[in-house]
Structure formats: C-alpha cells, structure tokens
Design an enzyme around this catalytic site. Sequence first.
Site, PDB file in Angstrom:
ATOM      1  N   PHE B  17       2.071 -12.613   8.336  1.00 37.54           N
ATOM      2  CA  PHE B  17       2.955 -12.904   8.441  1.00 37.54           C
ATOM      3  C   PHE B  17       4.503 -12.630   8.254  1.00 37.54           C
ATOM      4  CE2 PHE B  17      -0.203 -12.772  11.965  1.00 37.54           C
ATOM      5  CZ  PHE B  17      -0.496 -11.159  13.028  1.00 37.54           C
ATOM      6  N   CYS B  18       4.108 -13.736   7.522  1.00 34.31           N
ATOM      7  CA  CYS B  18       5.360 -14.779   6.725  1.00 34.31           C
ATOM      8  C   CYS B  18       5.412 -15.137   5.685  1.00 34.31           C
ATOM      9  CB  CYS B  18       5.598 -16.053   7.303  1.00 34.31           C
ATOM     10  SG  CYS B  18       7.577 -16.538   7.374  1.00 34.31           S
ATOM     11  N   PRO B  19       5.618 -14.732   4.102  1.00 32.29           N
ATOM     12  CA  PRO B  19       6.726 -13.874   4.743  1.00 32.29           C
ATOM     13  C   PRO B  19       6.015 -12.544   4.680  1.00 32.29           C
ATOM     14  CG  PRO B  19       6.265 -14.182   2.144  1.00 32.29           C
ATOM     15  CD  PRO B  19       5.883 -14.870   2.848  1.00 32.29           C
TER      16      PRO B  19
END
Lengths: 355, 80
Positions: B17-19
């Site tokens: 999800f991140c990045p």
Amino acid sequence: MSKKIVIVGGGPAGTIVANLLTKKLKKEEASVTVIDKTGRHVYEPGLLYVTLSDQDPKGIVKDEKDILNKKVRLIVDEATKIDTKRKMVEMKSGNRFDYDYLIIATGARLCPEEVPGLKEAAYHFYTVDEALKLKDALEKFDKGKIVIGVGGVPYKCPPAPAEIACFLDYKLRKRKTRDKVEIHYLSPLPRIFPIESVDPIVNKIFEKEGIKYTTFFNVESVDPKRKEVHSLEGETIGYDLLILIPPHRGSKVIEDSGLGDRGGWVPTDRYTLKVKGYDDVYAIGDATDLPISKSGAAAHYEAKVVANNIASEIKGIESRDKYNGKVVCLCDAGNKAIYMIILQSPLVPDGSIVC
Amino acid sequence: MSEEPKVDRLIDARNTFCPGPLMELIRAIKEAKVGEVIGVLSSDTGSKRDIPLWTSKAGHKLIGIYEKAGYAEIVVQKIK
C-alpha cells in the site's frame, strides 16, 4: 566454531540487527561486526524538526559506538566491494573482512544530479546540512510561492513531503506571514498521500489550510533561471523557493559489486529477506528492492526477522520467521492539535491497513 | 481474452500500500528503455483506475489489464 556475521551499514537496520544478534548469540557462537563509513548515526525523522522547529542537530546525531551493544565490533571505514564468491568485504583502507553471514544494510543514496537543475535550484531536508540550509532560507522567506515535491521514486519516508507542507503552513501562520506565501505541493500520484485510505484525512487539511496541489506531477527537470519545474507528464510549475527531495539510488558499494538492480536496490526475497540467489547474504532496510516504504520502521521489523533466523540457524533450531511487511508510520502535520497516522501495510495475502 | 504479452520486467506489488503499485510502476518506467514492457501485479483495485490514468497522462501505452485470482496484472509499454 564461532561464526562471523558482518553487517555493512550502521543506520537503523544495521544497528538494530547487530544489537539483536549479540543478545541472541554467545561470543563462542558468533562475532558481530558492523562496518559504517561515518561512525555517526543520524535519527532522520528529527530532520523535519531541525528544519522547522528548534531541534538542535546535536540531539539527533549520535556516535554509532554509543548505540551499539558493547559486544559488537564497529569498523569505521567504507566498504568498497562485496565479493560474495570469496565471502569477503573489501574496504577503502585496504582491509578485508570475511564472513559466514553477510547482512547488507547499506541504505539509500541521495542523487540530486539525476534531475537536471535540481542540485543548484532546490532545497531539501534529508541531511543535517541541507536541513540547516533550508531552515535558513525559510526564515528569510516572507512572501512568494514555495513549491514542495519529490525528484523521483522511490524515496525515503513517503509521507515526509506532505508532512513538511502541513508543518510549513503551521509555521507561517505562527509567523503571521501565511497570507503572503503560497504553498504548492506536487504529488507523483493521483492523490496527495500515497495511501488511498489515508488520503482524505490529509486532503482535508490541505483544503482547510489552503495548501494548493497538483497531482500526477513526476519531476523531470528544473530550470533554475526561469524558476520552473517540469514534469514528465508535460506540466510546468513556477516557484520562488523550491523544496524537492532528491532522487534516491541504492548504495555505491552495491552497484560496484554488481549486486543491485537498475536502481541499485538489492533483489531481496520478501519473506526470508535473503538476497535472491544466496543462502548466506541478507538485505534489510532501505537497501532492498521490496515494494514497501523506505523507512526506519520497516528496517526495524525486518531486522527482527533476520536476527531470529540467523541465530536459529547457528543454534541448529529449525524454525524460521517470515517478514510480514509490517511498517508503522507516524506523521506530524505541525498543527496545534498535532495529528498522527499509524498504519501497517502487510505484504502477506489478505493484509489490511490500520489507521 | 487475447494472449498475454511478454514483459521485460515484472513487478510484484501485491498486497502493498505504501508507496504502492503505481509508484513502483513509475519507478520502473523511469528506469526502463523506450519500447520496454513492464508488468505490475497488484491486488489493490485502485490500481486498475490509477495506472491507466497515469499511463495516458504520461504518454505511455497501456497494453492490457489481465485479471488473475485475487489480483490483476497491468501491462504498460514505455513509449518516450
């Protein structure tokens, strides 16, 4: 016979894994050596406070020897080549260290030269020196347009540019100069914040505080004479003061040793954290090619897995841990009512985000 | 469905999800040579909206979105 564990890099990843290994293993089981080129440990989340608050840089920089367990041997020297065939790390001084287990914790390298014009035109806050330069420039800046963005992906701490935009808004309001300063944020993504579920919270702050933004803006070049930033999507934005996080690459020793991908990141198994193709070489922290945020929090959780698994192997215990992609991230917008976001982004199937 | 294209580089960004998958694609496109084909595996349903949007805006070519069990493979070619 005592095993030789060599860790290249004394950032959060290297330091935590070294300290955990010395707690888990007796002297007769293994020796733990950390190679670090500066011998200084910078607490990088503190750089935001050096820039916009009264944080003294001395408070976020420590001697690496003071935070390592006393049983860890620290070598302050630059690793110039990792020879995985001969299981050896070569140093700038000419010294060599052979290993039974190698942990690559070489981090990320800032490469401002990769974006034309960036080095001469842009400020950033990813080192102590640059944070102090930006602090000085911001203190003198009382009217005009401040543009904030990133020079490339991936970069350390994905929320940091949005954080400094909010923090700067707060600072300017306190100085009563906010009405004369425009803050314009450039996002490489179709939203402000990297994580979609968190974006509405950050968006609300941007809207409320009048922070302008442009999405899908991936910086291609900077024109220092015209004071303009150009994107690879074909847009141009003018600025009076520019804050751009420089592009990152993997460490030079990784590239020089032929261990990196095109960006110099080490191909790493997402569960075992072993470097792909090796059984005795691990990579943790920003050095890996894993699609998770480059942050000390990720390094912290990865270090636990690697320390457990190497210690188990040396002790002849069969069970192995797997890294589950856990990352915890705290964001400070600098508001009077400081807000924080805590999230986890598991790599494992059926993962979910906790906000 | 037409036969799936061969990719020069495959990025497994499932369950991240991140990045996030789009950022991984942008990174790969920047590193790629013109003409190379990048495949991104994503379990984030937003990728099926965001990646074609960005690809079009940045002037690259969306070759296709291929549904798999619990994720999609999104294939993009670097054009310029």
